[in-house]
Design a protein around this motif. Structure first.
Motif, PDB file in Angstrom:
ATOM      1  N   THR A  56       1.124  -1.358  -0.069  1.00 16.07           N
ATOM      2  CA  THR A  56      -0.107   0.071   0.076  1.00 16.07           C
ATOM      3  C   THR A  56       0.853   1.237  -0.001  1.00 16.07           C
ATOM      4  OG1 THR A  56      -1.740  -1.192   1.216  1.00 16.07           O
ATOM      5  CG2 THR A  56      -1.589   1.181   1.314  1.00 16.07           C
ATOM      6  N   SER A  57       1.764   1.197   0.690  1.00 21.53           N
ATOM      7  CA  SER A  57       2.808   2.445   0.928  1.00 21.53           C
ATOM      8  C   SER A  57       4.328   1.884   1.431  1.00 21.53           C
ATOM      9  CB  SER A  57       2.485   3.468   1.556  1.00 21.53           C
ATOM     10  OG  SER A  57       2.294   3.126   3.133  1.00 21.53           O
ATOM     11  N   PHE A  58       5.199   2.661   0.911  1.00 22.62           N
ATOM     12  CA  PHE A  58       6.340   2.445   1.744  1.00 22.62           C
ATOM     13  C   PHE A  58       7.434   3.805   1.620  1.00 22.62           C
ATOM     14  CE2 PHE A  58       6.847   0.702  -2.805  1.00 22.62           C
ATOM     15  CZ  PHE A  58       8.291   1.177  -3.017  1.00 22.62           C
ATOM     16  N   THR A  59       8.548   3.785   2.285  1.00 20.99           N
ATOM     17  CA  THR A  59       9.454   5.025   2.137  1.00 20.99           C
ATOM     18  C   THR A  59      10.662   4.475   1.154  1.00 20.99           C
ATOM     19  OG1 THR A  59      10.395   4.070   4.259  1.00 20.99           O
ATOM     20  CG2 THR A  59       8.837   5.778   4.361  1.00 20.99           C
ATOM     21  N   TYR A  60      11.213   5.672   0.524  1.00 21.86           N
ATOM     22  CA  TYR A  60      11.978   5.472  -0.831  1.00 21.86           C
ATOM     23  C   TYR A  60      13.002   6.724  -0.647  1.00 21.86           C
ATOM     24  CZ  TYR A  60      13.223   3.703  -5.301  1.00 21.86           C
ATOM     25  OH  TYR A  60      14.089   3.310  -6.304  1.00 21.86           O
ATOM     26  N   TRP A  61      14.166   6.595  -0.257  1.00 23.04           N
ATOM     27  CA  TRP A  61      15.269   7.367  -0.025  1.00 23.04           C
ATOM     28  C   TRP A  61      16.239   7.313  -1.609  1.00 23.04           C
ATOM     29  CZ3 TRP A  61      20.624   7.981  -0.742  1.00 23.04           C
ATOM     30  CH2 TRP A  61      21.129   9.218  -0.221  1.00 23.04           C
ATOM     31  N   VAL A  62      16.196   8.559  -2.295  1.00 22.33           N
ATOM     32  CA  VAL A  62      16.851   8.696  -3.413  1.00 22.33           C
ATOM     33  C   VAL A  62      17.431   9.904  -3.771  1.00 22.33           C
ATOM     34  CG1 VAL A  62      14.621   8.863  -4.780  1.00 22.33           C
ATOM     35  CG2 VAL A  62      16.810   8.145  -5.890  1.00 22.33           C
ATOM     36  N   PRO A  63      18.697  10.070  -4.220  1.00 22.63           N
ATOM     37  CA  PRO A  63      19.234  11.475  -4.542  1.00 22.63           C
ATOM     38  C   PRO A  63      18.370  12.096  -5.623  1.00 22.63           C
ATOM     39  CG  PRO A  63      20.929  10.042  -4.115  1.00 22.63           C
ATOM     40  CD  PRO A  63      19.729   9.105  -4.102  1.00 22.63           C
ATOM     41  N   MET A  64      18.038  13.328  -5.656  1.00 23.65           N
ATOM     42  CA  MET A  64      17.317  14.010  -6.793  1.00 23.65           C
ATOM     43  C   MET A  64      18.185  14.254  -7.899  1.00 23.65           C
ATOM     44  SD  MET A  64      14.290  15.360  -7.953  1.00 23.65           S
ATOM     45  CE  MET A  64      13.244  15.953  -6.724  1.00 23.65           C
ATOM     46  N   ASN A  65      18.032  13.796  -9.267  1.00 21.78           N
ATOM     47  CA  ASN A  65      18.586  14.108 -10.154  1.00 21.78           C
ATOM     48  C   ASN A  65      18.330  15.528 -10.649  1.00 21.78           C
ATOM     49  OD1 ASN A  65      18.266  14.535 -13.609  1.00 21.78           O
ATOM     50  ND2 ASN A  65      20.182  13.149 -13.228  1.00 21.78           N
ATOM     51  N   ALA A  66      19.768  16.255 -11.057  1.00 20.20           N
ATOM     52  CA  ALA A  66      19.771  17.723 -11.317  1.00 20.20           C
ATOM     53  C   ALA A  66      18.364  18.057 -12.349  1.00 20.20           C
ATOM     54  CB  ALA A  66      20.878  18.326 -11.757  1.00 20.20           C
ATOM     55  N   ASN A  67      18.295  17.549 -13.367  1.00 22.72           N
ATOM     56  CA  ASN A  67      17.435  17.691 -14.476  1.00 22.72           C
ATOM     57  C   ASN A  67      16.096  17.817 -13.767  1.00 22.72           C
ATOM     58  OD1 ASN A  67      18.942  18.686 -16.816  1.00 22.72           O
ATOM     59  ND2 ASN A  67      19.725  16.516 -16.875  1.00 22.72           N
ATOM     60  N   ALA A  68      15.818  16.729 -12.906  1.00 15.36           N
ATOM     61  CA  ALA A  68      14.421  16.395 -12.488  1.00 15.36           C
ATOM     62  C   ALA A  68      14.266  17.359 -11.384  1.00 15.36           C
ATOM     63  CB  ALA A  68      14.361  14.944 -11.687  1.00 15.36           C
ATOM     64  N   GLY A  69      15.263  17.738 -10.647  1.00 14.37           N
ATOM     65  CA  GLY A  69      15.129  19.174  -9.570  1.00 14.37           C
ATOM     66  C   GLY A  69      14.821  20.257 -10.074  1.00 14.37           C
ATOM     67  N   ALA A  70      15.101  20.700 -11.525  1.00 11.31           N
ATOM     68  CA  ALA A  70      14.895  21.813 -12.298  1.00 11.31           C
ATOM     69  C   ALA A  70      13.223  21.790 -12.324  1.00 11.31           C
ATOM     70  CB  ALA A  70      15.600  21.765 -13.426  1.00 11.31           C
ATOM     71  N   VAL A  71      12.539  20.701 -12.432  1.00  9.19           N
ATOM     72  CA  VAL A  71      11.180  21.070 -12.848  1.00  9.19           C
ATOM     73  C   VAL A  71      10.209  20.341 -11.695  1.00  9.19           C
ATOM     74  CG1 VAL A  71      11.787  20.940 -15.316  1.00  9.19           C
ATOM     75  CG2 VAL A  71      11.525  18.653 -14.054  1.00  9.19           C
ATOM     76  N   MET A  72      10.785  19.561 -10.724  1.00  7.11           N
ATOM     77  CA  MET A  72       9.927  19.069  -9.704  1.00  7.11           C
ATOM     78  C   MET A  72      10.505  19.233  -8.391  1.00  7.11           C
ATOM     79  SD  MET A  72      10.266  15.041 -10.735  1.00  7.11           S
ATOM     80  CE  MET A  72      10.149  15.291 -12.347  1.00  7.11           C
ATOM     81  N   LYS A  73       9.772  19.044  -7.377  1.00 13.03           N
ATOM     82  CA  LYS A  73      10.500  18.919  -5.988  1.00 13.03           C
ATOM     83  C   LYS A  73      10.512  17.474  -5.448  1.00 13.03           C
ATOM     84  CE  LYS A  73       8.664  23.374  -4.788  1.00 13.03           C
ATOM     85  NZ  LYS A  73       7.784  24.363  -3.826  1.00 13.03           N
ATOM     86  N   ASN A  74       9.711  16.612  -6.135  1.00 19.04           N
ATOM     87  CA  ASN A  74       9.691  15.194  -5.661  1.00 19.04           C
ATOM     88  C   ASN A  74       9.258  14.399  -6.752  1.00 19.04           C
ATOM     89  OD1 ASN A  74       7.994  12.787  -4.255  1.00 19.04           O
ATOM     90  ND2 ASN A  74       9.000  13.738  -2.649  1.00 19.04           N
ATOM     91  N   TYR A  75       9.992  13.053  -6.874  1.00 16.80           N
ATOM     92  CA  TYR A  75       9.579  12.278  -7.923  1.00 16.80           C
ATOM     93  C   TYR A  75       8.092  11.927  -8.015  1.00 16.80           C
ATOM     94  CZ  TYR A  75      14.655  11.487  -8.792  1.00 16.80           C
ATOM     95  OH  TYR A  75      15.983  11.444  -9.261  1.00 16.80           O
TER      96      TYR A  75
END
Length: 552
Positions: A56-75
């Motif tokens: 149903t849910s779980f926690t997921y730690w992952v470094p934010m890619n720079a290109n993703a970080g430019a267009v979003m705050k969270n995956y």
């Protein structure tokens, strides 16, 4: 590539901050969902479609890619993950460490044993890592799980990938027989070669020269760049070759590979050798020293650490040759220069041979697996369901989402080929292609899935990029060291040795090239390396390579 691990440092403030980051617990409740059509599991079903229990849910730690970080705050904002949530019914709590603090946060999590359910990271990013950080040690310390049996029972898609590619299984398995991550895998050789030498095609054309293919031809072309004013400003301000130690030589074996060696460890038919103490290294450095003295190499190369200075010199119409990526290098410079200087053109050159008829030079090559992937915490309450969720991305449906995004939006199928739409290739909001991709899918960096070569075929939008990649592929990759792993004892034994050896290597490289140290002192330099213990480090890597070769 130098990837030395630093000693883990803890602070009360950092741990406190991390506790906020990791707030929330995993859920052991699961949701039953029909298996995705198109996956190997679904394809082999007969009487009925099997049901898959996703968490149903779980926690997921992952470094934010720079290109993703430019267009979003969270995956969670990525279109592919939104669709995966619809398909699986699983709510993923993505947790991203602050940019620039990824390694520190990772070390803090390990030291405090406060891991979320899933940790996506490069767990084998350095051989001289802390002994307690090796994947086998993390499994023994009950921080992450051994995944072999979990994959066998709960990951039919990845199991099929590994069955179809036995070399993948060998790469993702440690010397102790553990699979520790759901891996990021390069699905085709074409994805392994992305970097190489680049020349100004318009300068070559102006001077009536061909793209050089040997070291002597390089010298001829660079000399012409120095003397014949190819930028046409009437000044002798050209920089024939812009170089740097790490990017050019450690990363892609440029020039040094012509002598059949590298600037680090390499695998010579099963025997580990260290390039900088080989006789051929002396010839390589002597050649660069002559070029430097003759003004064929940027006089300021050793002091340039900022990529902006490289950008300024290349876009300032000064540089005749350099090395870089087909995307962020060759392609980016062509795009930057097109509006103001339409005649500006670049060409990917072959890795130069030592002479005509000599064996192929060593070139840049990335192994299909380098240690990056998603590990499952030993504290996760529902590891079987988490593995099933991760496995979704290795099946047909999940793979298409991770590599191409949403059909009809970010791509359309044309004659069986997933072709990116103008939303990606000519974004209406003027987003660079890599950022437009990041809004919809993850193919342009990494993650627990198999990267599809059809992504890079379209990411390279300029013909010169595609031609360069084909050219760079024609190099010798047989001496590439595979992903060996050191034992805790081996790591402890050689960490300080290699720190000292690499520091001394870089120092002496610059002295030899700049003429501060005569090349006649090369034998003395080699003896100093040996006195530092480099031969012991070679023996350790030989043992590690032997273990790798004996993996099943």
């Amino acid at each position: 590539m130098n990837r030395n691990k630093k000693t883990i440092q803890l602070s009360v403030i950092s741990v406190a901050a991390l506790s906020v980051l990791l707030a929330g617990c995993s859920s052991d409740t699961t949701k039953t969902t029909p298996a995705a059509s198109g996956t190997p599991a679904a394809a082999t079903a007969t009487a009925s479609v099997p049901e898959v229990k996703y968490p149903t849910s779980f926690t997921y730690w992952v470094p934010m890619n720079a290109n993703a970080g430019a267009v979003m705050k969270n995956y969670n904002e990525m279109a592919a993950y939104k669709e995966i949530e619809k398909k699986t019914g699983t709510k993923v709590d993505f947790q991203h460490p602050p940019t620039g603090q990824e390694k520190d946060q990772f070390n803090i999590m390990l030291a405090s044993n406060s891991l979320p359910d899933v940790v996506e990271y490069n767990f084998a990013s350095g051989l001289e890592q802390s002994a307690s950080q090796s994947p086998d040690s993390l499994i023994k310390g009950k921080q992450i799980l051994r995944l072999n049996e979990l994959i066998e029972k709960n990951a039919p898609n990845l199991t099929k990938v590994l069955k179809d590619h036995p070399d993948f299984r060998k790469l993702i398995t440690t010397d102790e027989g553990n699979i520790y991550v759901m891996p990021f895998l390069l699905g085709d050789e074409q994805l392994s070669v992305v970097n190489g030498p680049v020349f100004r095609q318009d300068w070559l054309d102006k001077l009536g020269l061909k793209v050089p293919t040997t070291v002597p031809e390089w010298e001829t072309v660079l000399t012409a760049f120095r003397d014949k004013d190819p930028n046409g400003n009437g000044k002798k301000d050209e920089i024939p070759f812009f170089m740097n130690l790490t990017g050019d030589f450690d990363q892609n074996n440029l020039l040094v590979g012509a002598w059949g060696i590298s600037t680090d460890y390499y695998n010579d038919k099963g025997k580990v050798k260290y390039g900088p103490i080989q006789p051929e290294y002396k010839e390589f450095v002597a050649t660069l020293a002559r070029w430097y003295k003759d003004g064929l190499i940027d006089k300021d190369y050793a002091s340039i650490k900022d990529s902006k200075l490289k950008d300024a010199k290349i876009t300032g119409n000064q540089v005749g040759a350099f090395s870089g990526y087909a995307g962020s290098g060759l392609g980016r410079y062509l795009t930057l220069m097109q509006p103001t200087q339409p005649s500006f053109s670049l060409v990917g050159a072959p890795y130069p041979k030592l002479k005509e008829g000599a064996p192929a030079s060593l070139g840049q090559y990335t192994m299909p697996f380098t240690g990056y992937g998603a590990a499952v915490s030993a504290k996760a309450k529902n590891p079987e369901e988490i593995i099933k969720w991760l496995d979704y991305k290795y099946g047909q449906e999940g793979s298409m989402l991770m590599n191409f995004g949403i059909e009809g939006t970010s791509y359309k199928m044309e004659n069986g080929y997933p072709k990116y739409t103008d939303l990606i290739l000519n974004n209406p909001d003027k987003l660079p292609i890599a950022q437009a991709m990041a809004k919809y899918f993850q193919a342009s960096w990494n993650g627990p899935f198999v990267q599809d070569k059809r992504y890079i075929e379209q990411y390279y939008t300029i013909p010169a990029q595609r031609d360069a990649q084909k050219t760079w592929t024609n190099a010798d990759h047989t001496k590439q060291m595979p992903g060996i792993s050191l034992t805790a004892e081996e790591s402890s034994k050689t960490a300080s040795i290699m720190n000292d050896v690499k520091t001394y290597r870089d120092e002496m490289f610059n002295k030899f090239v700049m003429g501060a140290e005569p090349i006649e002192n090369f034998d003395k330099y080699v003896q100093t390396m040996k006195s530092m213990g480099v031969e012991d480090a070679i023996k350790v890597r030989q043992a590690a390579l032997d273990r790798f070769n004996s993996r099943k």
